[in-house]
Enzyme design. Structure first.
Site, mmCIF file in Angstrom:
data_model
loop_
_atom_site.group_PDB
_atom_site.id
_atom_site.type_symbol
_atom_site.label_atom_id
_atom_site.label_comp_id
_atom_site.label_asym_id
_atom_site.label_seq_id
_atom_site.Cartn_x
_atom_site.Cartn_y
_atom_site.Cartn_z
ATOM 1 N N LYS A 53 51.046 73.607 -8.290
ATOM 2 C CA LYS A 53 49.610 73.794 -8.491
ATOM 3 C C LYS A 53 48.905 73.110 -7.319
ATOM 4 C CE LYS A 53 45.706 74.179 -11.139
ATOM 5 N NZ LYS A 53 45.615 73.452 -12.413
ATOM 6 N N ILE A 54 48.103 73.881 -6.569
ATOM 7 C CA ILE A 54 47.329 73.317 -5.476
ATOM 8 C C ILE A 54 45.889 73.786 -5.613
ATOM 9 C CG2 ILE A 54 49.322 73.299 -3.922
ATOM 10 C CD1 ILE A 54 47.959 75.677 -2.424
ATOM 11 N N SER A 55 45.020 73.243 -4.798
ATOM 12 C CA SER A 55 43.656 73.733 -4.749
ATOM 13 C C SER A 55 43.627 75.068 -4.015
ATOM 14 C CB SER A 55 42.764 72.729 -4.020
ATOM 15 O OG SER A 55 41.492 73.295 -3.770
ATOM 16 N N THR A 107 38.279 72.927 -3.328
ATOM 17 C CA THR A 107 37.224 73.891 -3.600
ATOM 18 C C THR A 107 35.886 73.183 -3.755
ATOM 19 O OG1 THR A 107 38.805 75.331 -4.725
ATOM 20 C CG2 THR A 107 36.483 75.735 -5.162
ATOM 21 N N ALA A 108 35.903 72.025 -4.393
ATOM 22 C CA ALA A 108 34.658 71.277 -4.596
ATOM 23 C C ALA A 108 33.985 70.977 -3.258
ATOM 24 C CB ALA A 108 34.950 69.979 -5.350
ATOM 25 N N HIS A 151 36.441 67.745 -12.766
ATOM 26 C CA HIS A 151 37.222 67.542 -13.989
ATOM 27 C C HIS A 151 36.423 66.852 -15.099
ATOM 28 C CE1 HIS A 151 40.408 69.216 -11.757
ATOM 29 N NE2 HIS A 151 40.882 68.120 -11.192
#
Length: 276
Positions: A53-55, A107-108, A151
């Protein structure tokens, strides 16, 4: 099969069945629990597990070596990062000021860059990378002028007497009409991506069909999060896009990453590789 995902409730909820041998035909998993900044770095160095799982923001750096698995990730609406301040402020007040972010490969951060360019094109903020857990205290204590949080901070920032200047998820949706891409599941291109997609999707289905089954596993890794916050986290980040990106999901990813490449936030890459 080696896999790495975060200890966050949405990931442990999604992968519970796969990690516990409950999906017929799936291989035994060797799980590494790692925050997304760590998996982003591992993927970029070519040192990570077979599945991670990555951004989505890190995908352009590894797309030649890893395929995007069209399920198991995190996209959605109403689940974007927040810009927080101590006291009421307007976007223009941040021009030239210091804003804390948890990563420059997320992404943020991409969304913040897009937003800041639109809101204060003449004088962008100064970026300070800071551990996620330190950002809200730093804003509260005045060590930075604003903070970008993700989050569970969506549910807890009021505890620090902070104000939300902008929900970047809402801003992105109004700007594009698309969901916000957050976390992606990737697999080395030497693997059978169709089989991995089948197993991950079956794990998502199992999680929804047996929500009580994963509860102990989720809370074991929830890092002192309350049950209510953990459940809110799952409700927010596990949705129809988790089961299948679909056309809207792929369009969101393509829009985010092509825009980032145009603005030199990420390297240019072959967009068609997102779908193959």
């Amino acid at each position: 099969m080696n896999i790495a995902y975060s200890p966050c409730p949405n990931d442990t909820f999604v992968f519970h069945a796969l990690a516990h041998g409950l999906i017929e035909g799936a291989p035994e998993l060797e799980v590494q629990y790692a925050d997304i900044d760590i998996t982003n770095t591992l993927a970029a160095k070519g040192e990570g597990p077979e599945v991670m799982k990555i951004s989505f923001a890190a995908l352009p750096y590894v797309i030649d070596d890893y395929a995007l698995i069209p399920c198991g990730g995190a996209l959605g609406r109403g689940c974007g990062p927040l810009i927080l301040t101590a006291g009421e402020k307007n976007p223009g007040d941040l021009a030239g000021k210091t804003v804390a972010v948890p990563s420059e490969r997320s992404t943020a951060y991409m969304l913040f860059r897009f937003w800041a360019k639109q809101m204060m094109p003449e004088s962008l903020p100064v970026i300070k990378v800071m551990p996620f857990d330190d950002i809200m205290p730093a804003v509260q204590e005045g060590r930075v002028d604003a903070g970008l949080v993700i989050h569970e901070a969506r549910f807890t920032y009021q505890n620090y007497d902070l104000n939300m200047m902008e929900d970047l998820g809402d801003w992105w949706e109004k700007d594009t009409g698309l969901p916000i891409p957050l976390g992606a599941i990737i697999a080395k291109r030497s693997l059978d991506a169709e089989k991995i997609t089948e197993w991950v999707r079956a794990s998502v289905d199992y999680a929804w069909e047996h929500p009580e089954s994963s509860k102990d596993y989720v809370m074991e890794h929830a890092q002192e999060m309350s049950v209510d916050v953990a459940e809110s986290h799952i409700d927010l980040y596990v949705n129809e896009f988790t089961r299948d990106l679909g056309e809207d999901g792929f369009a969101a990813v393509e829009s985010l990453l092509s825009r980032a490449a145009e603005e030199n936030i990420v390297p240019s890459f072959d967009l068609s590789k997102l779908r193959k």
